[in-house]
Design a protein around this motif. Sequence first.
Motif, PDB file in Angstrom:
ATOM      1  N   HIS A   1     -31.539-112.731   8.907  1.00  0.00           N
ATOM      2  CA  HIS A   1     -30.749-111.493   8.768  1.00  0.00           C
ATOM      3  C   HIS A   1     -29.656-111.668   7.720  1.00  0.00           C
ATOM      4  CE1 HIS A   1     -31.491-108.436  12.089  1.00  0.00           C
ATOM      5  NE2 HIS A   1     -32.576-109.168  11.963  1.00  0.00           N
TER       6      HIS A   1
ATOM      7  N   TYR B   1     -40.622-104.879   9.891  1.00  0.00           N
ATOM      8  CA  TYR B   1     -39.498-105.341  10.691  1.00  0.00           C
ATOM      9  C   TYR B   1     -38.279-104.442  10.458  1.00  0.00           C
ATOM     10  CZ  TYR B   1     -35.909-108.249  12.747  1.00  0.00           C
ATOM     11  OH  TYR B   1     -34.855-108.684  13.513  1.00  0.00           O
TER      12      TYR B   1
ATOM     13  N   ASP C   1     -40.553-113.487   4.188  1.00  0.00           N
ATOM     14  CA  ASP C   1     -39.959-113.734   5.506  1.00  0.00           C
ATOM     15  C   ASP C   1     -40.979-114.537   6.321  1.00  0.00           C
ATOM     16  OD1 ASP C   1     -39.031-113.675   8.092  1.00  0.00           O
ATOM     17  OD2 ASP C   1     -38.803-111.500   8.231  1.00  0.00           O
TER      18      ASP C   1
ATOM     19  N   THR D   1     -36.334-119.874   9.393  1.00  0.00           N
ATOM     20  CA  THR D   1     -35.312-119.817  10.454  1.00  0.00           C
ATOM     21  C   THR D   1     -35.624-120.820  11.568  1.00  0.00           C
ATOM     22  OG1 THR D   1     -34.257-118.345  12.058  1.00  0.00           O
ATOM     23  CG2 THR D   1     -36.586-117.948  11.658  1.00  0.00           C
TER      24      THR D   1
ATOM     25  N   ARG E   1     -28.329-119.744  15.254  1.00  0.00           N
ATOM     26  CA  ARG E   1     -27.962-119.068  13.996  1.00  0.00           C
ATOM     27  C   ARG E   1     -27.979-120.021  12.810  1.00  0.00           C
ATOM     28  NH1 ARG E   1     -30.216-115.715  14.518  1.00  0.00           N
ATOM     29  NH2 ARG E   1     -29.412-114.393  12.893  1.00  0.00           N
TER      30      ARG E   1
END
Length: 497
Positions: free
Chosen positions: A204, A228, A300, A330, A340
């Motif tokens: 994000h 998404y 992504d 991620t 995070r």
Amino acid sequence: MRSLLGDHLLQRLQQQTEGALYQRVFRCLRDAMIEDVLPPKTRLPASRDLAHELHVSRNTILNAYEQLQAQGYVEAFTGSGTWVSEKLPETYLNVSSNESSIKAQNSYELKNLSKRGMNFFENAAASPNQWGAFVPGVPDVTEFPHAEFSKILLRLNRQPSVNNLIYTNEGGCLELKQALVEYLRVARSVKCDTDQILITEGIHQAVDFISRVLCDVGDHVWVEDPGYWGARNILTMNGLNIHPMAVDHEGIIPDPTAPVPKLIFVTPSHQYPLGSHLSLSRRRQLLDLARVHRSWIIEDDYDSEFRFEGQPFPSLQGLEENTPVIYMGTFSKTIYPALRVGYMVVPKSLVSGLKTISAELYRGGHMLTQQALAEFIQMGHYAAHIRRMRLLYTKRRAFLIELIERYLGSNFVHEYSHEAGLHLVLKLPDHADDVAIGQIALTRGVKVRPLSQYFIQNQNATRGLLLGFACVAEKEMLMAFSVLRQCLKEHAILPEN
Ligand SMILES: Cc1ncc(COP(=O)(O)O)c(C=O)c1O
């Protein structure tokens, strides 16, 4: 005869001109609650009745109710309808003790939001339910070897090096970047040097950063449709013009006649949400288009670690030398979302600019966590954890597929669903109201997301439900599935025995 509330909403609707119809209805209802026209603990009219009064479809009302529920304005109870929450979200926004002044103040605060802030607020779709059957995209966070990880963290915390306690302008912890170069080369065929990696607070933040730093307001961006919504909301917030591109079994279908894009946002390894894999010919087509237009492709790669069968698909970034691709990964799906931590691999021509801007914007932090992650990867714990989770998720996915096939039929499994990821798509017939089914299921404790809400172009929307299986043990899955099956019966998707 129309109710007083119906009259009030119809008047307010005439003043609302922006956004989709359900968003306008949502705003009118929300304002009615803030202004006490609909006081706390009031029952909302049945969706069918309100739809009739406002001359809109029932789906529009259900979508508006769902958004109200997602944002905490209303609560739904099985068999007794939807009720205005005792405390509206505005109550939590300030600290004044006087209830009525809180309401006035908060409605004022919302009005104080910028246009884009308000737009973002109104489109916010992150569910408050992030755990349990069948929340899509959530890993089993209880399975992570927390003890192992905290041992490393504890040791580092006891005698932290100065470098881990000050701002970084290097785009993150060097050791983590080195560990990632090796991991990404082997696991994802990503071609890069340590220098090209920037540690982020997740995909994000990376999308927000890239869209602000590489694009100007009004630039065009191509996105997958369905796609998404989280990334889409960020791109819209940053003033980009979204151009939806349909998706088939080969992934995104680029439309070369669409306005020249600055960014192309794709999920090539596992299209979100449908699950197809971007074919080689489409990959080449996309790279060619990006080169001709001087666009950047955002890859992504959110859950590619979880491919349970067949050959692994390498990244788009590594398909050729010097691809115009910004690769994003991620730890949210492999470790846990609240960590995070994520990463970007950026083309060499962008490295120094992006690093400087990122340091200027964020300063960079969480260095001890990053250092611990580096050690965790280097010691082999990360690869071992992924291997273990692959086995666990393979079993859970197979169990869910078996339930679907046995109780609903194999045509309910979406045909693009590969053996991959943390969710699958339960396909429903075209006439099914997946939003209503999702809402009923939610009131009974089963959290599913309706497929139609992932589409930008309503006329292309197909019906279905996203079912996350990764964080659900078989026993819980069985119970949740029987609730879902009952919901499908009540909506005449399945015959009542
Ligand atoms: C397709 C997709 N990309 C990115 C993300 C978010 O990743 P992060 O937690 O790293 O911000 C999600 C989260 O569910 C996702 O589904």
